[in-house]
Design an enzyme around this catalytic site. Structure first.
Site, PDB file in Angstrom:
ATOM      1  N   ARG A  90      -0.730   5.126  25.619  1.00 34.18           N
ATOM      2  CA  ARG A  90       0.201   3.901  25.049  1.00 34.18           C
ATOM      3  C   ARG A  90       0.557   4.169  26.863  1.00 34.18           C
ATOM      4  O   ARG A  90       0.817   2.815  27.469  1.00 34.18           O
ATOM      5  CB  ARG A  90       1.299   4.079  24.601  1.00 34.18           C
ATOM      6  CG  ARG A  90       2.242   3.197  24.106  1.00 34.18           C
ATOM      7  CD  ARG A  90       3.450   3.184  23.343  1.00 34.18           C
ATOM      8  NE  ARG A  90       4.323   2.206  23.539  1.00 34.18           N
ATOM      9  CZ  ARG A  90       4.998   1.556  22.767  1.00 34.18           C
ATOM     10  NH1 ARG A  90       4.999   2.516  21.349  1.00 34.18           N
ATOM     11  NH2 ARG A  90       5.889   0.946  22.885  1.00 34.18           N
ATOM     12  N   ASN A 144      -1.243  -1.721  15.298  1.00 34.46           N
ATOM     13  CA  ASN A 144      -1.842  -3.002  16.874  1.00 34.46           C
ATOM     14  C   ASN A 144      -3.562  -2.201  17.157  1.00 34.46           C
ATOM     15  O   ASN A 144      -3.892  -0.769  17.200  1.00 34.46           O
ATOM     16  CB  ASN A 144      -0.589  -2.906  17.680  1.00 34.46           C
ATOM     17  CG  ASN A 144       0.618  -3.471  16.641  1.00 34.46           C
ATOM     18  OD1 ASN A 144       0.396  -4.329  15.955  1.00 34.46           O
ATOM     19  ND2 ASN A 144       1.183  -2.893  16.856  1.00 34.46           N
ATOM     20  N   CYS A 164       3.209  -7.043   9.763  1.00 36.38           N
ATOM     21  CA  CYS A 164       3.485  -6.499  11.148  1.00 36.38           C
ATOM     22  C   CYS A 164       4.750  -7.350  10.694  1.00 36.38           C
ATOM     23  O   CYS A 164       5.165  -8.010   9.320  1.00 36.38           O
ATOM     24  CB  CYS A 164       3.345  -7.795  12.330  1.00 36.38           C
ATOM     25  SG  CYS A 164       4.304  -7.975  13.765  1.00 36.38           S
ATOM     26  N   HIS A 194       1.964 -11.683  16.890  1.00 38.79           N
ATOM     27  CA  HIS A 194       2.443 -11.283  18.232  1.00 38.79           C
ATOM     28  C   HIS A 194       3.072 -12.383  18.749  1.00 38.79           C
ATOM     29  O   HIS A 194       2.855 -12.541  19.768  1.00 38.79           O
ATOM     30  CB  HIS A 194       2.257 -10.096  19.152  1.00 38.79           C
ATOM     31  CG  HIS A 194       1.987  -8.569  18.207  1.00 38.79           C
ATOM     32  ND1 HIS A 194       1.986  -7.490  19.409  1.00 38.79           N
ATOM     33  CD2 HIS A 194       3.216  -7.740  17.143  1.00 38.79           C
ATOM     34  CE1 HIS A 194       2.686  -6.782  18.185  1.00 38.79           C
ATOM     35  NE2 HIS A 194       2.995  -7.079  17.091  1.00 38.79           N
ATOM     36  N   TYR A 244       7.779 -10.784  21.521  1.00 38.98           N
ATOM     37  CA  TYR A 244       5.962 -11.321  22.473  1.00 38.98           C
ATOM     38  C   TYR A 244       6.142 -11.923  23.516  1.00 38.98           C
ATOM     39  O   TYR A 244       5.299 -12.341  24.331  1.00 38.98           O
ATOM     40  CB  TYR A 244       5.030 -10.915  21.960  1.00 38.98           C
ATOM     41  CG  TYR A 244       5.445  -9.635  20.958  1.00 38.98           C
ATOM     42  CD1 TYR A 244       4.640  -8.064  20.875  1.00 38.98           C
ATOM     43  CD2 TYR A 244       5.449  -9.271  19.568  1.00 38.98           C
ATOM     44  CE1 TYR A 244       4.888  -7.437  21.252  1.00 38.98           C
ATOM     45  CE2 TYR A 244       6.175  -7.671  19.150  1.00 38.98           C
ATOM     46  CZ  TYR A 244       5.697  -6.500  19.814  1.00 38.98           C
ATOM     47  OH  TYR A 244       5.679  -5.396  19.059  1.00 38.98           O
TER      48      TYR A 244
END
Length: 421
Positions: A90, A144, A164, A194, A244
């Site tokens: 990440r 995700n 989500c 998102h 987002y």
């Protein structure tokens, strides 16, 4: 009822466990299996999970295992919450895109593509093993990028629904601002995972009064602050975009911000270390307050609601999920995966009818759907050219020089996770 959580060693898991314990009448689990290859971490989480169940009087059995096949055998539902490569991957997703002047984020843009490429093959392997042991099991995907991963599962013929926490987060925030019960709030939630907008906030169900204009008039500043968008933007749009959308609506501003502060991955890694130390305390028998800062607010309530409905229990009749479009948005292919209100039950999820979508939103939805087509193709078949095309199609990249540089960086930072590289 047996439920299995793959990725059960996540620091998110106690949030999930707390929901299972509190909402046991809605989802009466008799056996909960936490599966994770990280044995030491899994035992810390599993120990706290058992203490939470015991404190709240839940009679269900909690099992921890590193053996995936044993863990999913006989499960009625399997919940996926994976992070392939962990926080280290990440951190890379959030860092190298900035070198090209693009947003560094783990679920959208170039970082999101990297996560999809790492994740889709692993999830499909897990799903095939679930199908071998129990073909009737539902797969609930919280991994995700949810839209791409769910589409991969559905195209492979699995009984899957994507989940989500963005919608349930809005539901709870709006209910608090309006001083009504969350169950009274019904969202006109449209878009992709998102990449969504709340076009109406209705009281009492799909046909209830739309109170969004009043919500924005009376509480617009609070909503704008949460989204980190200027209040006038909300007033001009007349809708509430997901947070987002800031990556799209304020791209350059976000890139500048990300270049001047520690990454979210670094913050989360430090938080996870502290959380795991807490989980190891045998006196701890509830989720710690620090977990709220980790993210995933209301994740447990959404997961319980969805699992209960899919397994014939007492879940809500309408829920926001990720599932096949099937004509709901006529400007998208039927096999696109959208995030929308759906009627959920033992049959799965059937999207509710959606009013025509303004071109301002439909254009971006169609653009990102085209990117997701190419991203899934790259995840399934590999190859530098497929990665380049997916990046070139993404509206947060969109220039060939950026796409070229990002392709090289993506492959270099993810080679160990990409069989074809």
């Amino acid at each position: 009822m047996k439920l299995t959580v793959v990725g059960g060693g996540s620091t998110y898991t106690p949030e999930l466990i707390d929901g299972f314990a509190r909402l046991r009448d809605t989802l009466p689990i008799t056996e909960l299996v936490l599966v994770d290859p990280a044995a030491e971490r899994l035992e810390l989480v599993g120990g706290l999970a058992r203490r939470i169940f015991a404190k709240q009087g839940h009679a269900g059995k909690i099992v921890t295992t590193t053996d995936l096949d044993a863990g999913v055998e006989g499960a009625d539902a399997v919940l996926l919450q994976l992070r392939i490569g962990g926080q280290a991957a990440r951190l890379q997703d959030e860092t190298w895109p900035l070198e090209c002047g693009c947003v560094g984020q783990e679920t959208t843009g170039a970082g999101g593509l990297a996560k999809a490429l790492r994740t889709v093959p692993v999830v499909l392997d897990i799903a095939e093993r679930v199908r071998l042991t129990n073909p009737d099991a539902w797969i609930i995907d919280f991994t995700n990028p949810v839209g791409i991963v769910t589409r991969a599962l559905l195209q492979a013929g699995h009984k899957a629904v994507g989940l989500c926490n963005v919608a349930i987060g809005f539901q709870r925030k709006f209910a608090k601002l309006l001083d009504v019960a969350p169950s009274e709030i019904h969202l006109d939630h449209v878009g992709l995972n998102h990449l969504t907008w709340e076009r109406a906030v209705r009281i009492g169900g799909p046909e209830g009064e739309n109170v969004l204009p009043r919500l924005l008039a009376e509480h617009g500043d609070a909503v704008a602050d949460d989204l980190r968008l200027p209040r006038p933007v909300l007033d001009r749009l007349g809708v509430v975009p997901s947070y987002y959308l800031r990556y799209f609506y304020a791209h350059d501003e976000v890139v500048r911000e990300l270049g001047t502060k520690p990454s979210r991955a670094a913050e989360v890694a430090a938080m996870e270390k502290e959380l795991l130390e807490m989980y190891g305390d045998p006196a701890l028998d509830e989720k710690p307050a620090l977990l709220a800062k980790r993210g995933g607010a209301f994740y447990s309530e959404a997961a319980v609601d969805l699992a209960a409905s899919l397994l014939g229990g007492g879940g809500s009749p309408y829920q926001v999920v990720n599932t096949y479009n099937n004509g709901t948005l006529p400007f998208l292919p039927d096999d696109a995966v959208i995030e929308t209100q759906a009627a959920v039950g033992g049959h799965g999820a059937t999207p509710l009818p959606v009013a025509p979508v303004d071109p301002l939103y439909a254009g971006l939805i169609a653009n990102v759907t085209a990117y997701e087509d190419l991203a899934l193709e790259a995840a399934l078949r590999g190859g530098r050219d497929r990665v380049f095309k997916a990046l070139l199609a993404h509206p947060l990249v969109g220039q060939y020089a950026y796409a070229d540089g990002l392709t090289d960086r993506l492959i270099a930072h993810n080679r160990e996770h990409l069989a074809w590289a």
